[in-house]
Scaffold this motif. Structure first.
Motif, PDB file in Angstrom:
ATOM      1  N   GLU A  45       0.868  -1.180   0.000  1.00 56.52           N
ATOM      2  CA  GLU A  45       0.000   0.000   0.000  1.00 56.52           C
ATOM      3  C   GLU A  45       0.905   1.231   0.000  1.00 56.52           C
ATOM      4  OE1 GLU A  45      -3.378  -0.052   2.864  1.00 56.52           O
ATOM      5  OE2 GLU A  45      -2.423  -1.927   3.520  1.00 56.52           O
ATOM      6  N   PRO A  46       1.304   1.717  -1.184  1.00 62.45           N
ATOM      7  CA  PRO A  46       2.284   2.808  -1.280  1.00 62.45           C
ATOM      8  C   PRO A  46       1.673   4.199  -1.070  1.00 62.45           C
ATOM      9  CG  PRO A  46       1.661   2.099  -3.465  1.00 62.45           C
ATOM     10  CD  PRO A  46       0.934   1.205  -2.494  1.00 62.45           C
ATOM     11  N   ARG A  47       1.300   4.475   0.183  1.00 63.21           N
ATOM     12  CA  ARG A  47       0.707   5.772   0.514  1.00 63.21           C
ATOM     13  C   ARG A  47       1.007   6.057   1.981  1.00 63.21           C
ATOM     14  NH1 ARG A  47      -3.353   4.663   3.821  1.00 63.21           N
ATOM     15  NH2 ARG A  47      -4.309   2.611   3.716  1.00 63.21           N
ATOM     16  N   ALA A  48       0.948   7.331   2.365  1.00 65.37           N
ATOM     17  CA  ALA A  48       1.101   7.674   3.779  1.00 65.37           C
ATOM     18  C   ALA A  48       0.001   6.962   4.554  1.00 65.37           C
ATOM     19  CB  ALA A  48       1.015   9.178   3.977  1.00 65.37           C
ATOM     20  N   GLY A  49       0.379   6.280   5.615  1.00 70.59           N
ATOM     21  CA  GLY A  49      -0.569   5.485   6.376  1.00 70.59           C
ATOM     22  C   GLY A  49      -0.654   4.054   5.885  1.00 70.59           C
ATOM     23  N   GLY A  50      -0.124   3.789   4.707  1.00 70.21           N
ATOM     24  CA  GLY A  50      -0.074   2.429   4.165  1.00 70.21           C
ATOM     25  C   GLY A  50       1.262   1.805   4.512  1.00 70.21           C
ATOM     26  N   GLY A  51       1.688   0.874   3.689  1.00 66.21           N
ATOM     27  CA  GLY A  51       2.972   0.252   3.942  1.00 66.21           C
ATOM     28  C   GLY A  51       3.113  -1.048   3.191  1.00 66.21           C
ATOM     29  N   PHE A  52       4.002  -1.895   3.699  1.00 65.22           N
ATOM     30  CA  PHE A  52       4.217  -3.181   3.060  1.00 65.22           C
ATOM     31  C   PHE A  52       4.733  -4.196   4.070  1.00 65.22           C
ATOM     32  CE2 PHE A  52       8.137  -0.777   2.548  1.00 65.22           C
ATOM     33  CZ  PHE A  52       9.162  -1.686   2.763  1.00 65.22           C
ATOM     34  N   ARG A  53       4.586  -5.451   3.691  1.00 64.08           N
ATOM     35  CA  ARG A  53       5.123  -6.561   4.481  1.00 64.08           C
ATOM     36  C   ARG A  53       6.129  -7.264   3.590  1.00 64.08           C
ATOM     37  NH1 ARG A  53       3.527  -9.935   8.768  1.00 64.08           N
ATOM     38  NH2 ARG A  53       3.997 -12.146   8.487  1.00 64.08           N
ATOM     39  N   MET A  54       7.356  -7.389   4.090  1.00 60.80           N
ATOM     40  CA  MET A  54       8.408  -8.016   3.299  1.00 60.80           C
ATOM     41  C   MET A  54       8.966  -9.222   4.030  1.00 60.80           C
ATOM     42  SD  MET A  54      11.836  -6.347   1.607  1.00 60.80           S
ATOM     43  CE  MET A  54      11.499  -6.359  -0.161  1.00 60.80           C
ATOM     44  N   VAL A  55       9.168 -10.288   3.258  1.00 64.68           N
ATOM     45  CA  VAL A  55       9.842 -11.480   3.761  1.00 64.68           C
ATOM     46  C   VAL A  55      11.246 -11.468   3.163  1.00 64.68           C
ATOM     47  CG1 VAL A  55       9.871 -14.004   3.835  1.00 64.68           C
ATOM     48  CG2 VAL A  55       7.680 -12.768   3.893  1.00 64.68           C
ATOM     49  N   LEU A  56      12.243 -11.372   4.045  1.00 63.46           N
ATOM     50  CA  LEU A  56      13.641 -11.412   3.638  1.00 63.46           C
ATOM     51  C   LEU A  56      14.178 -12.795   3.966  1.00 63.46           C
ATOM     52  CD1 LEU A  56      14.515  -7.958   5.129  1.00 63.46           C
ATOM     53  CD2 LEU A  56      14.672  -8.526   2.701  1.00 63.46           C
ATOM     54  N   ASP A  76       7.027  -5.829   8.981  1.00 62.18           N
ATOM     55  CA  ASP A  76       5.895  -4.998   8.570  1.00 62.18           C
ATOM     56  C   ASP A  76       6.363  -3.556   8.621  1.00 62.18           C
ATOM     57  OD1 ASP A  76       3.573  -6.717   8.071  1.00 62.18           O
ATOM     58  OD2 ASP A  76       3.869  -7.328  10.154  1.00 62.18           O
ATOM     59  N   VAL A  77       6.233  -2.868   7.494  1.00 59.54           N
ATOM     60  CA  VAL A  77       6.717  -1.498   7.364  1.00 59.54           C
ATOM     61  C   VAL A  77       5.541  -0.586   7.061  1.00 59.54           C
ATOM     62  CG1 VAL A  77       8.244   0.043   6.074  1.00 59.54           C
ATOM     63  CG2 VAL A  77       8.954  -2.320   6.523  1.00 59.54           C
ATOM     64  N   GLN A  90       9.719   5.497   7.425  1.00 63.18           N
ATOM     65  CA  GLN A  90       9.091   4.194   7.585  1.00 63.18           C
ATOM     66  C   GLN A  90       9.153   3.772   9.052  1.00 63.18           C
ATOM     67  OE1 GLN A  90      11.905   2.078   5.178  1.00 63.18           O
ATOM     68  NE2 GLN A  90      10.664   2.242   3.330  1.00 63.18           N
ATOM     69  N   ARG A  91       8.141   3.057   9.491  1.00 65.03           N
ATOM     70  CA  ARG A  91       8.137   2.450  10.820  1.00 65.03           C
ATOM     71  C   ARG A  91       8.149   0.936  10.600  1.00 65.03           C
ATOM     72  NH1 ARG A  91       8.487   7.223  12.379  1.00 65.03           N
ATOM     73  NH2 ARG A  91       6.870   8.489  13.316  1.00 65.03           N
ATOM     74  N   ALA A  92       9.184   0.266  11.098  1.00 67.92           N
ATOM     75  CA  ALA A  92       9.386  -1.159  10.841  1.00 67.92           C
ATOM     76  C   ALA A  92       9.253  -1.962  12.130  1.00 67.92           C
ATOM     77  CB  ALA A  92      10.759  -1.386  10.228  1.00 67.92           C
TER      78      ALA A  92
END
Length: 154
Positions: A45-56, A76-77, A90-92
């Protein structure tokens, strides 16, 4: 958790291109994972208040055991602030049962135009104590090197 980790790099690309690579799913999957890892974005969700979940995923988990499992870090970012061409905050939060990785880490990506290049400074605050500072700063520097290679190839 008051520790601050930092890395910076001059990237031979305009700030709007750097900013775009910070908000493009395919770009992030390509350049964000540091050396020795690959990444996959599960939510976007590329917007302020959105974010993303990444698996590294660690390519060699014996070298660096993961925070979430033996071979992975799941993070979760959230996008806390988006200023086009200037800053991404970003908040991770790492998914982990280990309290040494608990808490919210703030990653601030500051972009400063220098001629036709962009000076990028990444500042991480609230870094969980389980993350080794030297390894974290090396990982951020590695991601910045990948970002430079990604953008400078175009």
């Amino acid at each position: 958790m008051s520790r601050t980790d930092r890395a910076d790099r001059r990237i031979e690309a305009p700030a709007h291109s750097v900013y775009g690579a910070l908000l493009d799913r395919d770009a992030l999957e390509a350049w964000l994972p540091p050396d020795g890892m690959r990444g996959r974005i599960e939510r976007w969700e590329p917007r302020a208040g959105g974010g993303f979940r990444m698996v590294l995923t660690y390519l060699d988990p014996a070298e660096s055991p993961g925070k979430t499992s033996a071979a992975t870090d799941v993070v979760d970012v959230g996008f806390a602030e988006l200023v086009p061409g200037v800053r991404v905050v970003q908040r991770a939060v790492f998914e982990s049962d280990d309290p040494a990785y608990a808490g919210t880490m703030t990653m601030t990506w500051d972009l400063v135009t220098t001629g036709e290049a962009t000076d990028v400074t990444v500042t991480a605050t609230g870094v969980p104590p389980g993350i080794d500072q030297a390894a974290h700063e090396a990982g951020i520097a590695s991601s910045l090197a990948h970002l430079a290679a990604y953008l400078e190839a175009d």
